[in-house]
Design an enzyme around this catalytic site. Structure first.
Site, PDB file in Angstrom:
ATOM      1  N   TRP A  73       1.157  -1.203  -0.178  1.00 13.75           N
ATOM      2  CA  TRP A  73      -0.145  -0.207  -0.050  1.00 13.75           C
ATOM      3  C   TRP A  73       0.779   0.917   0.050  1.00 13.75           C
ATOM      4  O   TRP A  73       0.352   2.137   0.239  1.00 13.75           O
ATOM      5  CB  TRP A  73      -1.151   0.926   1.112  1.00 13.75           C
ATOM      6  N   SER A  74       2.082   1.292  -0.772  1.00 18.29           N
ATOM      7  CA  SER A  74       3.046   2.238  -0.506  1.00 18.29           C
ATOM      8  C   SER A  74       2.637   3.191  -0.894  1.00 18.29           C
ATOM      9  O   SER A  74       2.386   2.964  -2.231  1.00 18.29           O
ATOM     10  CB  SER A  74       4.261   1.692  -1.372  1.00 18.29           C
ATOM     11  N   ASN A  75       2.843   4.771  -0.515  1.00 16.58           N
ATOM     12  CA  ASN A  75       2.185   5.952  -1.355  1.00 16.58           C
ATOM     13  C   ASN A  75       3.663   6.426  -1.814  1.00 16.58           C
ATOM     14  O   ASN A  75       3.407   7.154  -3.198  1.00 16.58           O
ATOM     15  CB  ASN A  75       2.632   7.392   0.098  1.00 16.58           C
ATOM     16  N   LEU A  77       5.225   4.147  -3.794  1.00 20.05           N
ATOM     17  CA  LEU A  77       5.562   3.423  -4.898  1.00 20.05           C
ATOM     18  C   LEU A  77       4.576   4.302  -6.260  1.00 20.05           C
ATOM     19  O   LEU A  77       4.711   4.202  -7.257  1.00 20.05           O
ATOM     20  CB  LEU A  77       5.510   1.861  -4.814  1.00 20.05           C
TER      21      LEU A  77
END
Length: 298
Positions: A73-75, A77
């Protein structure tokens, strides 16, 4: 470089929003929220600032692509994929987790913007700083510019430091902290009158301060900042139903959109500290909303 300039000339309005709350009145405090979530629809908040000069450097080196690391859920990336599409540069993400996460909203967006994903187990992911692991990635992605997790590197600091130009005088600047790059960037240009307080959104005891020192060595001898380590809610991206409800209530009371991983968790920690009398009456507080609202879709 022209594409980079165009991208960064299109910043949205990061307004300074005054908020009212009975707890602030009771303790004699004023609070404004710096709305960096409004800088860009997809390259959100602190990612917009941290990537600014990293992207410029990659373009100046004529990189074949951009590669970085993050969770499912990386902001970071998510923002990097959007930036790559805007700049016409291929992107690749090394994702901690299982391939079935590829269909979640965050990674679906990233794939739609052209990012290729490589899923690795947690043991492999821990090696992301090791030279031989990075050499293997470079061999598989020749010519790609490799960016550390969260975009937290020395080149991220000047983009974050530019934030001070947009702020009025205050006693306290407060922000959520995860990989440490935003905090380090703020400390690199901290006005002497302002104390910086970072609310750790993960279990940072014993290593998070060292990470900040590694990015900005003078921070080790700067008394004008602190980390609040007891408001992580059990760890990164962990949020109890009670805390989630409290964040929703706070969001509605302040008329500010929040998510439960970064700004929501840190702002809740701030209000709990205010209730406990941690901040001196009469203080002017500014809270930095670091964006990442896309994570609320989890």
């Amino acid at each position: 470089m022209h594409r980079w300039q165009q991208l960064y000339d299109r910043a949205g309005a990061s307004v300074l929003q005054p908020v009212r709350h009975a707890l602030l009145d009771h303790h004699g405090l004023t609070l404004h929220i710096k709305r960096d979530d409004r800088l860009h629809a997809f390259i959100s908040g602190n990612k917009w600032r941290k990537l600014k000069y990293v992207l410029r450097q990659a373009l100046s080196e004529r990189a074949a692509g951009l590669l970085s690391f993050g969770g499912a859920w990386s902001n970071h990336l998510h923002a990097l994929a959007a930036a790559g599409q805007a700049l016409g540069v291929p992107t690749a993400g090394i994702v901690r987790g299982e391939p079935e996460y590829a269909g979640n909203p965050t990674l679906s967006d990233a794939r739609a913007w052209g990012m290729t994903l490589e899923f690795v187990d947690r043991q492999s992911y821990r090696r992301r700083h090791e030279a031989d692991f990075l050499a293997g990635l470079a061999a598989r992605h020749p010519g790609f510019y490799i960016i550390p997790e969260g975009g937290s590197c020395v080149l991220a600091l000047p983009g974050v430091a530019e934030l001070w130009r947009e702020l009025p005088p205050c006693e306290e600047l407060i922000l959520p902290v995860a990989s440490g790059g935003t905090l380090a960037g703020l400390l690199s240009a901290r006005p002497g009158r302002t104390r910086v307080t970072g609310y750790a959104v993960l279990k940072g005891q014993g290593w998070l301060a060292d990470t900040v020192h590694g990015l900005y060595a003078p921070a080790a001898h700067d008394p004008g900042w602190q980390l609040r380590l007891n408001h992580h809610g059990g760890g990164y991206a962990k949020c109890s139903p009670a805390d989630r409800a409290a964040i929703t209530e706070l969001s509605e009371a302040l008329a500010v959109p929040l998510e439960p991983v970064y700004s929501g968790k840190a702002l809740l920690g701030l209000f709990r500290d205010i209730e406990a009398g941690h901040y001196a009456p009469g203080s002017r507080l500014i809270f930095l909303h670091t964006g990442g609202l896309q994570g609320a879709r989890s």
